[in-house]
Every structure is written in structure tokens, then in C-alpha cells.
Design an enzyme around this catalytic site. Sequence first.
Site, PDB file in Angstrom:
ATOM      1  N   HIS A 219       0.948  -1.045  -0.195  1.00  0.00           N
ATOM      2  CA  HIS A 219       0.200  -0.010  -0.029  1.00  0.00           C
ATOM      3  C   HIS A 219       1.044   1.388  -0.073  1.00  0.00           C
ATOM      4  O   HIS A 219       2.277   0.928  -0.975  1.00  0.00           O
ATOM      5  CB  HIS A 219      -0.481   0.087   1.287  1.00  0.00           C
ATOM      6  CG  HIS A 219      -2.055   0.777   1.086  1.00  0.00           C
ATOM      7  ND1 HIS A 219      -2.563   1.542   0.176  1.00  0.00           N
ATOM      8  CD2 HIS A 219      -3.408   0.759   2.153  1.00  0.00           C
ATOM      9  CE1 HIS A 219      -3.491   2.311   0.491  1.00  0.00           C
ATOM     10  NE2 HIS A 219      -3.873   2.172   1.540  1.00  0.00           N
ATOM     11  N   HIS A 258      -2.019  -2.486  -9.451  1.00  0.00           N
ATOM     12  CA  HIS A 258      -3.107  -2.075  -8.740  1.00  0.00           C
ATOM     13  C   HIS A 258      -3.864  -3.055  -9.123  1.00  0.00           C
ATOM     14  O   HIS A 258      -4.360  -3.214  -9.563  1.00  0.00           O
ATOM     15  CB  HIS A 258      -3.335   0.051  -9.184  1.00  0.00           C
ATOM     16  CG  HIS A 258      -4.581   0.137  -8.713  1.00  0.00           C
ATOM     17  ND1 HIS A 258      -5.784   0.263  -7.860  1.00  0.00           N
ATOM     18  CD2 HIS A 258      -3.530   0.839  -7.768  1.00  0.00           C
ATOM     19  CE1 HIS A 258      -6.242   0.712  -7.076  1.00  0.00           C
ATOM     20  NE2 HIS A 258      -4.910   1.463  -6.746  1.00  0.00           N
ATOM     21  N   ASP A 309       1.888   5.605  -6.340  1.00  0.00           N
ATOM     22  CA  ASP A 309       3.754   5.313  -5.682  1.00  0.00           C
ATOM     23  C   ASP A 309       4.628   5.907  -6.366  1.00  0.00           C
ATOM     24  O   ASP A 309       6.036   5.944  -5.633  1.00  0.00           O
ATOM     25  CB  ASP A 309       3.567   4.545  -4.908  1.00  0.00           C
ATOM     26  CG  ASP A 309       2.604   4.608  -3.510  1.00  0.00           C
ATOM     27  OD1 ASP A 309       2.420   5.541  -2.748  1.00  0.00           O
ATOM     28  OD2 ASP A 309       1.687   3.473  -3.487  1.00  0.00           O
TER      29      ASP A 309
HETATM   30  N1  CMC Z   1       5.417  -6.610 -10.410  1.00  0.00           N
HETATM   31  C1  CMC Z   1       5.295  -7.610 -10.253  1.00  0.00           C
HETATM   32  N2  CMC Z   1       4.179  -8.455 -10.502  1.00  0.00           N
HETATM   33  C2  CMC Z   1       3.101  -8.152 -10.096  1.00  0.00           C
HETATM   34  C3  CMC Z   1       3.356  -7.045  -9.631  1.00  0.00           C
HETATM   35  C4  CMC Z   1       4.678  -5.648  -9.459  1.00  0.00           C
HETATM   36  N3  CMC Z   1       4.201  -4.213  -9.208  1.00  0.00           N
HETATM   37  N4  CMC Z   1       1.691  -6.400  -9.368  1.00  0.00           N
HETATM   38  C5  CMC Z   1       1.187  -7.400  -9.549  1.00  0.00           C
HETATM   39  N5  CMC Z   1       2.060  -8.729 -10.194  1.00  0.00           N
HETATM   40  C6  CMC Z   1       1.580 -10.181 -10.867  1.00  0.00           C
HETATM   41  C7  CMC Z   1       1.641 -10.700  -9.397  1.00  0.00           C
HETATM   42  O1  CMC Z   1       2.901 -11.413  -9.050  1.00  0.00           O
HETATM   43  C8  CMC Z   1       0.343 -12.010 -10.146  1.00  0.00           C
HETATM   44  O2  CMC Z   1       0.873 -12.508 -10.558  1.00  0.00           O
HETATM   45  P1  CMC Z   1       0.464 -14.032 -11.364  1.00  0.00           P
HETATM   46  O3  CMC Z   1      -0.966 -13.974 -11.877  1.00  0.00           O
HETATM   47  O4  CMC Z   1       1.844 -14.296 -11.695  1.00  0.00           O
HETATM   48  O5  CMC Z   1       0.885 -14.348  -9.616  1.00  0.00           O
HETATM   49  C9  CMC Z   1      -0.705 -10.566 -10.692  1.00  0.00           C
HETATM   50  O6  CMC Z   1      -0.125  -9.186 -11.406  1.00  0.00           O
HETATM   51  C10 CMC Z   1      -1.798 -10.237 -10.206  1.00  0.00           C
HETATM   52  O7  CMC Z   1      -1.171  -9.575  -8.620  1.00  0.00           O
HETATM   53  P2  CMC Z   1      -2.058  -9.829  -7.813  1.00  0.00           P
HETATM   54  O8  CMC Z   1      -1.067  -9.642  -6.433  1.00  0.00           O
HETATM   55  O9  CMC Z   1      -2.665 -10.716  -7.095  1.00  0.00           O
HETATM   56  O10 CMC Z   1      -2.862  -8.545  -8.199  1.00  0.00           O
HETATM   57  P3  CMC Z   1      -3.752  -7.830  -6.148  1.00  0.00           P
HETATM   58  O11 CMC Z   1      -4.940  -6.859  -7.587  1.00  0.00           O
HETATM   59  O12 CMC Z   1      -3.448  -7.760  -5.609  1.00  0.00           O
HETATM   60  O13 CMC Z   1      -2.894  -6.949  -5.818  1.00  0.00           O
HETATM   61  C11 CMC Z   1      -0.942  -4.515  -5.594  1.00  0.00           C
HETATM   62  C12 CMC Z   1      -2.569  -5.053  -6.552  1.00  0.00           C
HETATM   63  C13 CMC Z   1      -0.775  -2.887  -5.939  1.00  0.00           C
HETATM   64  C14 CMC Z   1      -0.827  -5.667  -3.958  1.00  0.00           C
HETATM   65  C15 CMC Z   1      -0.061  -5.268  -6.851  1.00  0.00           C
HETATM   66  O14 CMC Z   1      -0.518  -4.602  -7.847  1.00  0.00           O
HETATM   67  C16 CMC Z   1       1.682  -4.851  -6.247  1.00  0.00           C
HETATM   68  O15 CMC Z   1       2.062  -5.843  -5.249  1.00  0.00           O
HETATM   69  N6  CMC Z   1       1.928  -3.496  -6.824  1.00  0.00           N
HETATM   70  C17 CMC Z   1       3.062  -3.604  -6.092  1.00  0.00           C
HETATM   71  C18 CMC Z   1       2.878  -2.591  -4.765  1.00  0.00           C
HETATM   72  C19 CMC Z   1       2.656  -1.295  -5.088  1.00  0.00           C
HETATM   73  O16 CMC Z   1       3.081  -0.974  -5.820  1.00  0.00           O
HETATM   74  N7  CMC Z   1       1.521  -1.331  -4.232  1.00  0.00           N
HETATM   75  C20 CMC Z   1       0.725   0.386  -4.100  1.00  0.00           C
HETATM   76  C21 CMC Z   1      -0.393  -0.055  -4.736  1.00  0.00           C
HETATM   77  S1  CMC Z   1      -1.430   1.788  -5.427  1.00  0.00           S
HETATM   78  C22 CMC Z   1      -0.758   2.605  -3.895  1.00  0.00           C
HETATM   79  C23 CMC Z   1      -1.768   2.388  -2.707  1.00  0.00           C
HETATM   80  O17 CMC Z   1      -2.819   2.025  -2.579  1.00  0.00           O
HETATM   81  O18 CMC Z   1      -0.636   2.863  -2.023  1.00  0.00           O
END
Ligand code: CMC
Length: 376
Positions: A219, A258, A309
Site C-alpha cells: 500500500h 493496482h 507511488d
Molecule cells: N510487479 C510484478 N508483478 C506484479 C506486480 C508488480 N508490481 N503487481 C502485480 N503483479 C503480478 C502478480 O505477481 C500476479 O502475478 P501471477 O498472477 O502470475 O501470480 C498478478 O500480477 C496479479 O497480482 P495480485 O497481487 O493478485 O494483484 P492485486 O490486485 O492483489 O495487487 C497490488 C495489487 C498493488 C498489491 C500489486 O499490484 C503490487 O504488489 N504492486 C506493487 C506494490 C505497490 O506498488 N503498491 C501500491 C499500490 S497503489 C497505491 C497505494 O495504495 O498505496
Amino acid sequence: MADKGGLEGVVVARSRLCSIDGQNGVLVYGGYDVGDLAEHSSYEEVCFLTLYGELPTKEQFDAFLSDLSGHRALSDETAQVVDMLASHAAPMEMLRTAVSSDSFDDPDKDSNDAEANRRKAMRLIAKMPTMVARYARRRAGQEPIAPDPALGHAANFLQMLTGERPSPAAAKTFDVALILHADHEMNASTFTARVIASTLSDMHSAITGAIGALKGPLHGGANEQVMHLLEAIPEGASVEDEIRARLDRKERIMGFGHRVYKTWDPRAVILKRFSRRLADESAEPRWFEMSEAIEKTVVGEKGLYPNVDFYSASTYHYLGVETGLFTPIFAMSRVVGWAAHVIEQHSDNRLIRPSSEYVGPGPRSYEPIERRSQAA
Ligand code: CMC
């Protein structure tokens, strides 16, 4: 769609505050597009809109501004808490603790009615920047700088932090960053705040819990991780190769992806413009250049787009803000969104209490400890 957990797609509240169109990359506060607000408004005006549902008239805004700037000073007790924490607590630990302890002397602490909650919100919005700036200066062995009522919210924070009057361009950039972080629908920290409020607990408890949720690297903590990533890539190395290697190792690239946006996060579009402009004026354009190279690689390789971010990291860095303060700054802005959601939750409350599916062992009988052979 199979349920992947994480409450994806579950509607947990009806809200008038903020909406996201994740397919088209649109973010709206109370009916106003965030791009429009970033261009024409100010963080303080966005606070009024978020807390009252309408933009203020001139008269209302003048009263609001004087109320807000009048609350910037910390009580002696809260100042002591911040000073004590400066020597050994990390920035988000400090903020979580200082916000929690600030309820002790809040005159409205025993009331959850909307007006009392708005007054508590105003005090928290006004005081959190003072907590962060005081902590940063104490930690650096410098004297704290008193709030300046002649300055707006953004400029006053930068002055309290650096001891110097920021240029109008720096103040505007920081003000826009605050606008862009003010609210964001049912994100994890806002949901946390609403869950706490739904037990009829108080504003400070809800905001303290929300700060804890924001701290995590999935987050708000992601903005600091972005800067660490930029710093970890050696000068002269191929950014593309570095990022590809991380993706091959199945590492997450912070600042990308996201739950809701399936295209560019509109906040990242705006922050990228600011980061580019600051880089053009800086002796170190490489932070922006590396960010853009990472963006191209991650979009190309994974089809994942930058979120808020990603470009906030280089933007804050160019403004001279140390990396450890990035997430506290996010909290300093988001507090208005959290507070408005708490007020909304209290205005039409039902306890948020979902269910879980039990997948543990079936019924079994208790074994006295001396007869147990199997270690856990
Ligand atoms: N880098 C590499 N792979 C990623 C990333 C990333 N940043 N984000 C998602 N993926 C991949 C993930 O590994 C998964 O792949 P697979 O299906 O092969 O296992 C797929 O995309 C779906 O990911 P998920 O975790 O199920 O997606 P989600 O909707 O639960 O996650 C998220 C959203 C923001 C947690 C995630 O995109 C992430 O970890 N991003 C990096 C951390 C980040 O930048 N967070 C800030 C979010 S926005 C501002 C805020 O709220 O603070």
C-alpha cells in the site's frame, strides 16, 4: 471469476466521497475530476470538499483556512511524544503513535457526532505535518520550526521541514501531490478506518489503524520502496536488464500494478509530469530517466502500469524530502479521506463483520499435555 480472496470486487459501503473508473484511469472526488482539482484547486479546498461534500464559498473558505492554520501547533504532550520517538522510532511508527496519543487531550474525544468528528479531522489534518516535520528535524539534531500561519498547508510543511521558504513552484508541486493522495475509494487503509469506525470506536482509533495499514509495502509503503529500487540500480547499469532480472526472479516492482486501475493511474500521469519538470531543472536528471526506463520495461514486459507511488518517489526526492518521510507524507494527505469515511460510516452505521470459511481440523477431543506425542 474465481474468488482469489482479498475481497476483490466486493462492495462494502455506499459512499458519496470518491469514485474510480479503473478501465479508463479516471479518479473523481465528489464529482470533480482529480486532474481538474490538481490544476485549479488546493489541498485545503480539497479538504473542504471531502469533509463537506461541496467546494466552499469564499467566506466559508477563509474561515476554514484560519481554523486549519490555527490548529497546526502541537500540544506540549504531543510534542514530547514526538521528541521522545525521534531518537529511536521509524517515521511511520512515530506517526502511528503520535496520532494515537493526540486523542488524550482532544476536547471532542468522547463524541462521534459529525461536527465533533469534523473538528477532530481538522485538528489531525493540521497537526500531522507538524508532527512529521518536528520528528525529522529532531532526528537530524535540528531545532523544530514553528508553523507559519501566513503560509498554505504545503508551503508551511516544506518550511517546517527544511527551515527555508519553498519556491512557489516547489510549494505548488507539493500541494498537487497532497491533492492526489487525499482520498481513494475503498483502499486497504480506508477500509481499515471504516471497520474500526463501524464498532462505534472513535476518530483517532480509526486513523491510527489506517496509518498501520498504509505502512505496508503493498500500500503506501510502496513509495519508499520505489526510491530504494532506484538507488539499488548502479549508475551506468542497464535499467532494462536490472528490471528484467527482477521480474525473472518473480519479484514485484514497487509502484506498479493496482487492484482497480487496469491502465495508467491518473495520479501517476500528473506526477510523472512534475518529476520530469523537476529533473529538467536538476543536476541529477537520472532519477527521472531511470524511472521512465523502468516504466517502459514493466509496461512492455508485464502490461502493468505505474500507480501513484511510482513517480511520487522521484518527485519527493527532487523536492529534497528524505525517503523515510514519503509514506508519512502520504498519511498526512490521506488523513482527510480517512476522516471523511469515518464520518460517513458513523452517519449510517452497521457493524462491519464479515465471515470466514472454516478449513481447519474436524472435531477432536482434548488430550492432557503429558499424553501428547505429536509436536505442533
Ligand atoms: N510487479 C510484478 N508483478 C506484479 C506486480 C508488480 N508490481 N503487481 C502485480 N503483479 C503480478 C502478480 O505477481 C500476479 O502475478 P501471477 O498472477 O502470475 O501470480 C498478478 O500480477 C496479479 O497480482 P495480485 O497481487 O493478485 O494483484 P492485486 O490486485 O492483489 O495487487 C497490488 C495489487 C498493488 C498489491 C500489486 O499490484 C503490487 O504488489 N504492486 C506493487 C506494490 C505497490 O506498488 N503498491 C501500491 C499500490 S497503489 C497505491 C497505494 O495504495 O498505496
